[in-house]
Design a protein around this motif. Sequence first.
Motif, mmCIF file in Angstrom:
data_model
loop_
_atom_site.group_PDB
_atom_site.id
_atom_site.type_symbol
_atom_site.label_atom_id
_atom_site.label_comp_id
_atom_site.label_asym_id
_atom_site.label_seq_id
_atom_site.Cartn_x
_atom_site.Cartn_y
_atom_site.Cartn_z
ATOM 1 N N ASN A 1 -6.331 -3.856 -5.338
ATOM 2 C CA ASN A 1 -7.617 -3.339 -5.812
ATOM 3 C C ASN A 1 -7.526 -1.921 -6.357
ATOM 4 N N HIS A 2 -6.493 -1.155 -5.939
ATOM 5 C CA HIS A 2 -6.331 0.203 -6.465
ATOM 6 C C HIS A 2 -5.606 0.203 -7.809
ATOM 7 N N HIS B 1 -3.408 -9.829 -0.984
ATOM 8 C CA HIS B 1 -3.987 -8.495 -0.817
ATOM 9 C C HIS B 1 -5.476 -8.614 -0.527
ATOM 10 N N ASP C 1 0.813 -1.230 0.000
ATOM 11 C CA ASP C 1 0.000 0.000 0.000
ATOM 12 C C ASP C 1 0.844 1.278 0.000
ATOM 13 N N ASP D 1 -1.256 -2.656 -4.355
ATOM 14 C CA ASP D 1 -1.484 -1.213 -4.247
ATOM 15 C C ASP D 1 -0.178 -0.427 -4.145
ATOM 16 N N HIS E 1 -3.297 -4.279 1.986
ATOM 17 C CA HIS E 1 -4.660 -3.739 1.891
ATOM 18 C C HIS E 1 -5.088 -3.023 3.170
HETATM 19 MN MN LIG Z 1 -6.006 -2.242 -1.201
#
Ligand SMILES: [Mn+2]
Length: 351
Positions: free
Chosen positions: A86-87, A157, A9, A54, A183
């Motif tokens: 996810n980003h 993640h 992240d 991320d 995450h």
């Molecule tokens: Mn994330």
Amino acid sequence: MMRFMHIADVHLGAAPDHGYIWSKDRGRELWETFRECIADANEKKVDLLLIAGDLFHRQPQQRELKEVNYLFSTLENTVVALIAGNHDYLAPGSAYLNYPWNENVVCLFSSECERVRLPELKTEIYGFSYYQQEITAPMYDSIAAEKSDYFKILLAHGGDARHIPINREKLSNAGFDYIALGHIHKPQVFIRNLAMYAGALEPIDCNDIGSHGYILGEVQRKKVKLSFVEKAHRQYRNIEVPVTEQDTTFSVREKIAQRVRQEGNQHTYRIALTGARHPKFCPDIREYQKCGRILEVEDRTVPAFHLEELKRQYQGQLIGDYIESFESGARNPVEQKALEYGLEALLYPGK
Ligand SMILES: [Mn+2]
């Protein structure tokens, strides 16, 4: 001995504290801290850099990947392994796909779990990447390491309802020797001596309070020794500043300035004023925001009324009767507020 660094992240491309004058600097600081991590990896002779998703806040641009790849190329003796979260998920046409990475970079960019072997480190890495922003299926529940005498790492993640919910029990029994999680932005132990959230490298928003950095691991005969290294330039901190009846605008400002100096000017604060103020004193929030990197000042003070004194002073008058009307038993919070507002209006009508 094998040494690894686990980060997650990093959210390159984000500009935290949107709308504040220092926001752009924060965006640059995310890059700077990432660069410092790479320098640390060289200095600490790290064999393996794990990036648990991320790395970017959104779809990476080609020139951003070039910057990252340059930094990777400065690693003297480190293999980099990364997944997309996810980003920075692998959207169709993502610059991530087909990027010509330096030879020390291994991307686990499949949507299904794959295994990468690093014979020189006697290590295997398992993992897969996001192809959309949300995955609600508990994908890690069915993943297990194959039997071998290699050190087995899972790069993962997620961990909330919309981003691959993770079952602690199942993960503990999946046969991995270390699980590098990303995450959740707060660094934390997920399974003792086995699974860690590295947390965001730098805090990304004001909810990411406390210290941030990376995990350092030392592996000897499959035994892992883990430590957390603080690396972030700043922290978000929530502090309470007590206000008294004697306080004035400037005395409160001095209290806040003092606390900020004490805790560190580099940090970013959310401040709550607490305690009982003089009923006629109105805290000047704008004035207090000049005391440092202050995101918000919340006024939680209550007016200090001395009820017995007021009752005596205004006996038989409207104010005295008003106080008495609240005296049947204990006041609930709403009644307390009503009493305070009423007294403020009666005692200080022009305020
Ligand atoms: Mn994330």
